[in-house]
Design an enzyme around this catalytic site. Structure first.
Site, mmCIF file in Angstrom:
data_model
loop_
_atom_site.group_PDB
_atom_site.id
_atom_site.type_symbol
_atom_site.label_atom_id
_atom_site.label_comp_id
_atom_site.label_asym_id
_atom_site.label_seq_id
_atom_site.Cartn_x
_atom_site.Cartn_y
_atom_site.Cartn_z
ATOM 1 N N ARG A 176 -63.007 -17.525 24.860
ATOM 2 C CA ARG A 176 -64.318 -17.760 25.284
ATOM 3 C C ARG A 176 -64.765 -18.907 24.202
ATOM 4 O O ARG A 176 -64.752 -18.598 22.909
ATOM 5 C CB ARG A 176 -65.472 -16.792 25.242
ATOM 6 N N HIS A 192 -63.025 -12.861 20.933
ATOM 7 C CA HIS A 192 -62.672 -13.683 21.954
ATOM 8 C C HIS A 192 -62.788 -15.434 21.595
ATOM 9 O O HIS A 192 -62.151 -16.106 21.928
ATOM 10 C CB HIS A 192 -63.703 -13.324 23.189
ATOM 11 N N HIS A 230 -60.467 -3.846 26.691
ATOM 12 C CA HIS A 230 -60.661 -5.005 25.423
ATOM 13 C C HIS A 230 -59.356 -4.584 24.578
ATOM 14 O O HIS A 230 -59.367 -3.445 23.998
ATOM 15 C CB HIS A 230 -61.836 -4.962 25.108
#
Length: 248
Positions: A176, A192, A230
């Site tokens: 991300r 991320h 996750h």
């Protein structure tokens, strides 16, 4: 004599034409080079060291333990007991002689998981791109670092896929950008943003089963969500959240 003269003239004309193409930058037709698998040049065993050992460690990192264990394969280029144990588990999983020595047959099996662009057999880099269209840019480390971190993640996910009976894995969220992480309400130091985390779903397997695979695959971050899991490698990087965090 006439034929010989024509042949000489044809060769001379070709040379002149080729020189002109090179001088004026005319596009040339070049045969594409074939992608080359990693060039293992020697058998690797306990006591070996070097860049090839480091690459081996990256590729067997998903075989860190036999049962749930907060441990991972150190990617340090030193072939120690932990690397040998991971190689042995990899060999066993792929039907090879499980001796912990990485020779030609093990090299072949490792390269069978390698894709031509540096990704892996069952994962594409694009699956890990930031959802805002920035690909691997705009994170807390440079794009090339993100890409390498993702590549290392892929080999661990290949291990989970194998342990799950070769079930496909969907990556809901990979890298991300800082902007995208903020937009989705991610943690201020989300793993991320470094390319060392992924939110995954294993086809036909429950979250609990996925967690059990991850707990043997060297992941230092594992978090249970209702519909996905996750996983991250926070303990392996200086910029990752320190220590292990399993919220399972």
């Amino acid at each position: 004599m006439l034929a010989g003269t024509r042949n000489r003239w044809a060769v001379r004309s070709f040379i002149i034409l080729l020189a002109a193409m090179l001088s004026f930058g005319v596009p040339q037709i070049v045969a594409p080079s074939e992608a080359q698998a990693y060039g293992w040049s020697r058998t690797l065993k306990e006591g070996s060291s070097g860049a090839d050992v480091r690459e081996l460690q990256i590729r067997v990192a998903g075989w860190a333990a036999d049962s749930a264990s907060r441990t991972h394969v150190a990617v340090d280029g030193q072939f120690g007991p932990g690397t040998k144990a991971a190689v042995t588990r990899f060999q066993r999983a792929y039907g090879l002689s499980a001796d912990g020595v990485a020779g030609p047959n093990t090299h072949k099996a490792l390269n069978a998981l390698e894709a031509s662009d540096g990704s892996t057999k069952n994962f594409n880099f694009s699956e890990f791109y930031s959802k805002d269209g920035s690909q691997f840019n705009g994170g807390k480390v440079g794009a090339s670092t993100v890409k390498e971190n993702v590549r290392r993640m892929m080999y661990k996910l290949e291990a989970i896929r194998k342990k799950a009976g070769d079930r496909a894995i969907t990556v809901n969220s990979g890298f991300r950008s800082i902007k995208h992480n903020s937009n989705v309400g991610g943690a201020s130091n989300s793993q991320h943003m470094y390319g060392i985390a992924a939110d995954i779903v294993v086809s036909g397997r429950t979250v609990s089963q996925t967690i059990s695979y991850a707990q043997t695959s060297g992941f230092s971050g594992i978090i249970r969500y209702s519909t996905f899991t996750h996983v991250d490698n926070r303990a392996e990087y200086s910029y990752g959240s320190s220590g292990y965090y399993w919220a399972v």
